[in-house]
Design a protein around this motif. Structure first.
Motif, PDB file in Angstrom:
ATOM      1  N   ARG A 110       0.868  -1.189   0.000  1.00 16.69           N
ATOM      2  CA  ARG A 110       0.000   0.000   0.000  1.00 16.69           C
ATOM      3  C   ARG A 110       0.896   1.226   0.000  1.00 16.69           C
ATOM      4  NH1 ARG A 110      -5.085  -0.409   3.713  1.00 16.69           N
ATOM      5  NH2 ARG A 110      -5.833  -1.394   1.797  1.00 16.69           N
ATOM      6  N   PHE A 111       0.508   2.230  -0.779  1.00 19.55           N
ATOM      7  CA  PHE A 111       1.280   3.478  -0.841  1.00 19.55           C
ATOM      8  C   PHE A 111       0.368   4.633  -0.459  1.00 19.55           C
ATOM      9  CE2 PHE A 111       3.217   7.208  -2.668  1.00 19.55           C
ATOM     10  CZ  PHE A 111       4.581   6.998  -2.515  1.00 19.55           C
ATOM     11  N   TYR A 112       0.639   5.239   0.732  1.00 15.49           N
ATOM     12  CA  TYR A 112      -0.094   6.445   1.131  1.00 15.49           C
ATOM     13  C   TYR A 112       0.529   7.639   0.420  1.00 15.49           C
ATOM     14  CZ  TYR A 112      -2.306   3.829   4.905  1.00 15.49           C
ATOM     15  OH  TYR A 112      -3.044   2.938   5.618  1.00 15.49           O
ATOM     16  N   THR A 113      -0.312   8.550  -0.016  1.00 22.51           N
ATOM     17  CA  THR A 113       0.197   9.678  -0.810  1.00 22.51           C
ATOM     18  C   THR A 113       0.509  10.902   0.029  1.00 22.51           C
ATOM     19  OG1 THR A 113      -2.029  10.449  -1.168  1.00 22.51           O
ATOM     20  CG2 THR A 113      -1.124   8.951  -2.827  1.00 22.51           C
ATOM     21  N   VAL A 114       0.002  10.939   1.261  1.00 27.64           N
ATOM     22  CA  VAL A 114       0.273  12.082   2.146  1.00 27.64           C
ATOM     23  C   VAL A 114       0.604  11.536   3.537  1.00 27.64           C
ATOM     24  CG1 VAL A 114      -1.244  13.660   0.871  1.00 27.64           C
ATOM     25  CG2 VAL A 114      -2.155  12.412   2.845  1.00 27.64           C
ATOM     26  N   PRO A 115       1.390  12.287   4.331  1.00 31.67           N
ATOM     27  CA  PRO A 115       1.720  11.787   5.668  1.00 31.67           C
ATOM     28  C   PRO A 115       0.506  11.796   6.586  1.00 31.67           C
ATOM     29  CG  PRO A 115       2.786  13.928   5.238  1.00 31.67           C
ATOM     30  CD  PRO A 115       2.008  13.586   4.019  1.00 31.67           C
ATOM     31  N   GLY A 116       0.504  10.874   7.537  1.00 34.99           N
ATOM     32  CA  GLY A 116      -0.535  10.852   8.567  1.00 34.99           C
ATOM     33  C   GLY A 116      -0.076  11.653   9.786  1.00 34.99           C
ATOM     34  N   ASP A 117      -0.749  11.443  10.901  1.00 30.55           N
ATOM     35  CA  ASP A 117      -0.414  12.096  12.168  1.00 30.55           C
ATOM     36  C   ASP A 117       1.041  11.764  12.522  1.00 30.55           C
ATOM     37  OD1 ASP A 117      -0.095  12.845  14.789  1.00 30.55           O
ATOM     38  OD2 ASP A 117      -1.961  11.937  15.500  1.00 30.55           O
ATOM     39  N   PRO A 118       1.917  12.788  12.597  1.00 28.53           N
ATOM     40  CA  PRO A 118       3.339  12.506  12.845  1.00 28.53           C
ATOM     41  C   PRO A 118       3.599  11.854  14.205  1.00 28.53           C
ATOM     42  CG  PRO A 118       2.947  14.876  12.515  1.00 28.53           C
ATOM     43  CD  PRO A 118       1.619  14.213  12.448  1.00 28.53           C
ATOM     44  N   SER A 119       2.665  11.970  15.139  1.00 34.66           N
ATOM     45  CA  SER A 119       2.893  11.359  16.454  1.00 34.66           C
ATOM     46  C   SER A 119       2.440   9.893  16.488  1.00 34.66           C
ATOM     47  CB  SER A 119       2.154  12.154  17.537  1.00 34.66           C
ATOM     48  OG  SER A 119       0.756  12.022  17.338  1.00 34.66           O
ATOM     49  N   LYS A 167      10.637  12.900   2.396  1.00 31.09           N
ATOM     50  CA  LYS A 167      10.328  13.931   1.396  1.00 31.09           C
ATOM     51  C   LYS A 167       9.038  14.695   1.689  1.00 31.09           C
ATOM     52  CE  LYS A 167      12.367  12.227  -2.956  1.00 31.09           C
ATOM     53  NZ  LYS A 167      13.560  13.064  -2.999  1.00 31.09           N
ATOM     54  N   ALA A 168       7.994  13.973   2.118  1.00 32.54           N
ATOM     55  CA  ALA A 168       6.675  14.613   2.178  1.00 32.54           C
ATOM     56  C   ALA A 168       6.433  15.367   3.487  1.00 32.54           C
ATOM     57  CB  ALA A 168       5.583  13.564   1.960  1.00 32.54           C
ATOM     58  N   LEU A 169       6.737  14.744   4.601  1.00 32.01           N
ATOM     59  CA  LEU A 169       6.412  15.339   5.904  1.00 32.01           C
ATOM     60  C   LEU A 169       6.916  16.785   6.054  1.00 32.01           C
ATOM     61  CD1 LEU A 169       4.980  14.784   8.590  1.00 32.01           C
ATOM     62  CD2 LEU A 169       7.157  13.907   9.474  1.00 32.01           C
ATOM     63  N   PRO A 170       8.165  17.085   5.651  1.00 31.73           N
ATOM     64  CA  PRO A 170       8.633  18.477   5.798  1.00 31.73           C
ATOM     65  C   PRO A 170       7.839  19.492   4.974  1.00 31.73           C
ATOM     66  CG  PRO A 170      10.468  16.971   5.349  1.00 31.73           C
ATOM     67  CD  PRO A 170       9.217  16.199   5.117  1.00 31.73           C
TER      68      PRO A 170
END
Ligand code: CA
Length: 695
Positions: free
Chosen positions: A214-223, A238-241
Motif C-alpha cells: 500500500r502506498f499512502y500519498t500524504v503523511p498521517g499524524d506525525p505522532s 520527502k513529504a512530511l517536511p
C-alpha cells in the motif's frame, strides 16, 4: 470462444486433426502485445493511449456507420465506464458497480453481477455512484465496488472468486475508478478527498486477493506509529517536511481515484494523485508548504510500491486541482531526440510533458484559459502563481475551477497524427476563504465559502453565465506545444475520446450526440443521436472481420450533478451501451415523453434570514446530488418541482430517511428539524423564482 466456434473447432479437429487452441487468460503478454481487435485494459494498452489500430472504419467510409446493437442500463445514474473486450465478450460496469458481460458481436447478455452496494453509501460519493470499468487478468474480472470492496469474478460465469475490503466502508471513501493489473497485482485507489480522508493506492495479489503493498500519498499524524506501508520512508523523508498545521485531522487528501499507466520496459507504474482535503491550503496546512504528494504524478515500482520519482503540478494546491487526470505514455521526437514521455492535462490548465524515466519536466503549456498562474518555470518546474488566486484577502473568479480545464474524461493519442485529443472545459468559478470553517466529520469539507461559490441569485445572470461556459474538443500537438485544431461544442460536460488508425476521433456530447471527426483536421464526418448526454469514452474492437465502436451513454457524474443546469444537456437520459458498425441500420426506440413538472409549490417561510440559512445548508448538504443553488441536473430529482415539497413528506424523506433505499439518506444525524425546514423554504423560493422568470 463461443459455442459455435467450439463446434466448428471440434469439426475441424476431426477432419484435419488440428485446431486453434482457446486463447490463454489475459496476462502481461496479451496486454502488452495488444491484438488490434481487443481492448484488454482500461486505456487499451498499458500506455493508455486509447488508440485503436483498427482501420476498417475510416474517414472515407464512416457515412455507412450505423447502430449494430444496444443494451439498456438498469440504474438511472451516470455511465462512465470504458468497456473491455476479450475473446468475443464485452465487459461493462453500470452505476452502483454492477458488472455485465455480453456477447460483443450480438449484445446477448452472458452474465451479470450486482455487488449490492448499500444505497446509503451513495452519500459518500462526491461525484455520482459511477464506475469507470473493470480489469481482466488470469481468467478473472476485477471490479472496485463503491463501498470499497475489490471483487474478483470468474470471467466465464461472473461467480465471486475473492473479495478484499480496500477500506473501512464507514469512512467517506468510495471507489469509482477502474482497477489495473500489472505483474499479477491488482491496483486500486479510491476517492473521498472532498470529505476528509487520507489517500492511498493498494496492490492485491490477483490470484488470492491478499494485500501485497500500500502506498499512502500524504503523511498521517506525525505522532502516530508508521503505517508499515511502502510509502513510510519517502513520506518521512520527502513529504512530511512539506506539511504544516494539523492536516491529519482533516485527512490531508491525495486520493488516487482514477489515472494509472505502466511502462513494462522501465517497470514503472505511474499514478495520478488528487487534491488536498480540505481544498483550502490556508486551512489544511496553515498556508505553508508544498504538501507532497498532492496534485502529483508519482512513479512507483509495480512489485513493491517503492517510490522512484514524482512531479508535483500544483504545489500547495488550494483549488481541487487534482493530477488524477488521464496519463498517456508515448515516444515523441523532441528537438531531434526520441524521448520516452508521459503526458497529462490535469485540472490546473497546463499540458505537461515529462521524461518518464526520470520525471524531468520537458514542457508545460497552457491548453485552456487560466488566471491562477501565468506559466510554469521550466527550471524549477513550479507554476508562476497569481497570488490573488489563493482567495485569502477576497474572493476571486478562478480559471480553471474545480471542474478543471480537463477532468477524468479520457483523452486519446494518435501515433499517426502525433496529436492528443482533449475534451476541455472552460468553467470559471468563484472561490472565497471560509473564515468560519469547522470540520464536519463524514460531510463535505472544502474550506471555501459555500455562499461565494453559489450561483448568483438572479435568474438572468445565471442564464448569462450558462452561455459563457465552454466545452471543446481540442487536438493538441505535444511537440510543438500548441493546438492543431479545435471543435467548439454546445457547452461543457462532453465525453471521453477515442482515436483510430482510420484517421478518426470519436466523442459523445453533453447534448446527446455521438460524433466522429477527421483525426488530422477536425472536420466533422458523422454524427448520430444518443438519447442521453454521453460522458464516457468510446472503444473499438473487431470480431469476425468486422470493426465495432462502442460507447456508454448515461448522463451523470460531478459536473452533471452539481452544475448540470449550466450544461447543454437535453434532459433525455436513456442510458445504454451503444455499439456501431459499418452497414448496420439499427434504430433506438422513440424516447419517452418529458416528465411533467409539479405545478405550484406549497407555502413556506420566506423571510430573508431563513432563506439565507436554507441556502447555506443546501450548498453544504444537498448540492452534490441536487445541483448548485437547487438548479437541478436532469439526473436526480429537481427538488424545486418535487411532490415531496409538502412539509410532512419533506420531513419524512430529508430528515427521517424514507427514501434511504434509493440512496437519499436521512439527515437526522447531521441536521436539526429546523435546518431541514429552512432548506425546504429556500428550495421553494427557488421554485417561485424559476416559475416567475418564464422560459
Ligand atoms: Ca476533488
Amino acid at each position: 470462444m463461443n459455442r459455435s466456434r467450439l463446434v466448428i473447432c471440434a469439426a475441424t479437429m476431426l477432419l484435419l486433426g488440428a485446431c486453434t487452441k482457446s486463447p490463454p487468460p489475459v496476462d502481461a503478454t496479451r496486454i502488452e502485445s495488444a491484438a488490434p481487435g481487443e481492448w484488454l485494459s482500461h486505456g487499451r494498452t498499458y500506455d493508455e493511449q486509447r488508440y485503436s489500430p483498427l482501420e476498417r472504419i475510416t474517414d472515407k467510409n464512416i457515412a455507412q456507420l450505423g447502430l449494430a446493437w444496444s443494451f439498456d442500463l438498469a440504474a438511472p445514474r451516470g455511465a462512465e465506464a470504458t468497456p473491455l473486450v476479450a475473446d468475443g465478450v464485452i465487459y461493462i460496469t453500470e452505476p452502483w458497480s454492477v458488472v455485465q458481460a455480453l456477447d460483443a458481436k450480438t449484445g446477448k447478455p452472458i452474465w451479470r453481477y450486482d455487488p449490492q452496494v448499500p444505497r446509503e453509501k451513495g452519500y459518500d460519493a462526491c461525484c455520482d455512484v459511477v464506475n469507470r470499468g473493470v480489469a481482466l487478468w488470469g481468467g478473472s474480472v476485477f471490479v472496485g465496488a463503491l463501498d470499497g470492496r475489490l471483487i474478483a469474478l470468474d470471467a466465464k460465469d461472473g461467480k465471486v472468486r475473492w473479495t478484499a475490503e480496500t477500506f473501512d466502508p464507514a469512512t467517506p471513501r468510495t471507489i469509482t475508478g477502474a482497477p489495473r493489473v500489472v505483474k499479477g497485482k491488482v491496483l486500486i485507489g479510491h476517492g473521498g478527498a472532498e470529505y476528509g480522508v487520507r489517500g492511498y493506492l493498494s496492490a492485491y495479489d490477483a490470484e488470492t486477493g491478499t494485500l501485497a503493498w500500500r502506498f499512502y500519498t500524504v503523511p498521517g499524524d506525525p505522532s502516530a506509529p508508521a503505517d508499515g506501508a511502502a510509502s513510510d520512508k519517502v513520506l518521512a523523508e520527502k513529504a512530511l517536511p512539506t506539511w504544516n498545521g494539523e492536516w491529519w485531522k482533516y485527512g490531508g487528501g491525495g486520493t488516487v481515484w482514477d489515472s494509472m499507466a505502466y511502462d513494462p520496459e522501465l517497470d514503472l507504474l505511474y499514478i495520478g494523485v488528487g487534491n488536498g482535503s480540505p481544498w483550502n491550503h490556508q486551512i489544511r496546512s496553515a498556508g505553508k508548504g508544498d504538501n507532497l504528494f498532492l496534485s502529483s504524478i508519482v512513479a512507483l515500482r509495480s512489485e513493491t510500491g517503492e517510490y522512484v520519482w514524482h512531479y508535483q503540478t500544483t504545489p500547495g494546491e488550494s483549488w481541487d486541482y487534482t493530477a488524477t487526470q488521464h496519463i498517456i505514455l508515448a515516444d515523441l521526437t523532441i528537438a531531434g531526440v526520441t524521448r520516452k514521455v508521459l503526458m497529462q492535462a490535469p485540472k490546473n490548465g497546463f499540458f505537461y510533458v515529462l521524461d518518464r524515466t526520470t520525471g524531468d519536466l520537458l514542457s508545460a503549456t497552457q491548453y485552456v484559459p487560466i488566471n491562477w498562474a501565468t506559466g510554469v518555470d521550466l527550471k524549477t518546474g513550479r507554476p508562476i502563481e497569481n497570488p490573488e488566486a489563493r482567495y485569502l484577502e477576497k474572493p476571486m473568479l478562478v480559471k480553471p475551477s474545480y471542474y478543471g480545464g480537463h477532468n477524468w474524461q479520457p483523452m486519446a493519442f494518435n501515433p499517426k497524427t502525433g496529436l492528443v485529443y482533449i475534451p476541455t472545459l472552460d468553467i470559471p468559478m468563484a472561490y472565497g476563504h471560509d473564515a468560519n470553517f469547522k470540520f464536519r466529520p463524514g460531510q463535505m469539507n472544502l474550506g471555501i465559502d459555500l455562499l461565494v461559490v453559489a450561483l448568483p441569485d438572479d435568474v438572468a445572470t445565471r442564464r448569462a453565465i450558462k452561455s459563457m461556459l465552454k466545452g471543446d474538443l481540442i487536438a493538441w500537438d505535444p511537440v510543438r506545444r500548441k493546438q492543431a485544431w479545435r471543435v467548439a461544442l454546445a457547452g461543457p460536460g462532453n465525453g471521453g475520446v477515442l482515436t483510430t488508425a482510420g484517421n478518426l476521433v470519436f466523442e459523445g456530447t453533453a447534448d446527446a450526440r455521438f460524433v466522429a471527426y477527421r483525426a488530422d483536421t477536425g472536420e466533422k464526418l458523422w454524427e448520430t443521436p444518443t438519447q442521453s448526454g454521453v460522458v464516457a469514452a468510446p472503444i473499438s474492437y473487431e470480431i469476425d472481420g468486422e470493426q465495432y465502436v462502442a460507447v456508454m451513454a448515461g448522463w451523470g457524474g460531478a459536473l452533471s450533478l452539481v452544475s448540470g443546469a449550466l450544461t447543454p444537456n437535453t434532459g433525455m437520459n436513456n442510458r445504454r451501451l451503444l455499439v456501431y458498425k459499418l452497414g448496420a441500420h439499427g434504430a433506438l426506440p422513440a424516447p419517452p415523453a418529458a416528465i411533467v413538472r409539479h405545478p405550484e409549490p406549497p407555502q413556506a417561510a420566506d423571510d430573508a434570514a431563513t432563506l439565507l440559512r436554507g441556502k447555506w445548508l443546501f450548498q453544504a448538504n444537498c448540492l452534490g446530488c441536487h445541483g448548485d443553488s437547487a438548479q437541478g441536473n436532469n439526473v436526480l430529482p429537481d427538488l424545486r418541482f418535487s411532490p415531496m415539497l409538502q412539509p410532512a413528506s419533506w420531513k419524512s424523506v430529508v430528515f427521517d430517511g424514507a427514501l434511504k433505499a434509493n440512496g437519499m439518506i436521512g439527515f437526522e444525524k447531521f441536521l436539526a428539524e429546523a435546518d431541514v425546514e429552512a432548506i425546504r423554504a429556500y428550495v421553494i423560493s427557488e421554485t417561485r423564482k424559476e416559475l416567475g422568470a418564464g422560459p
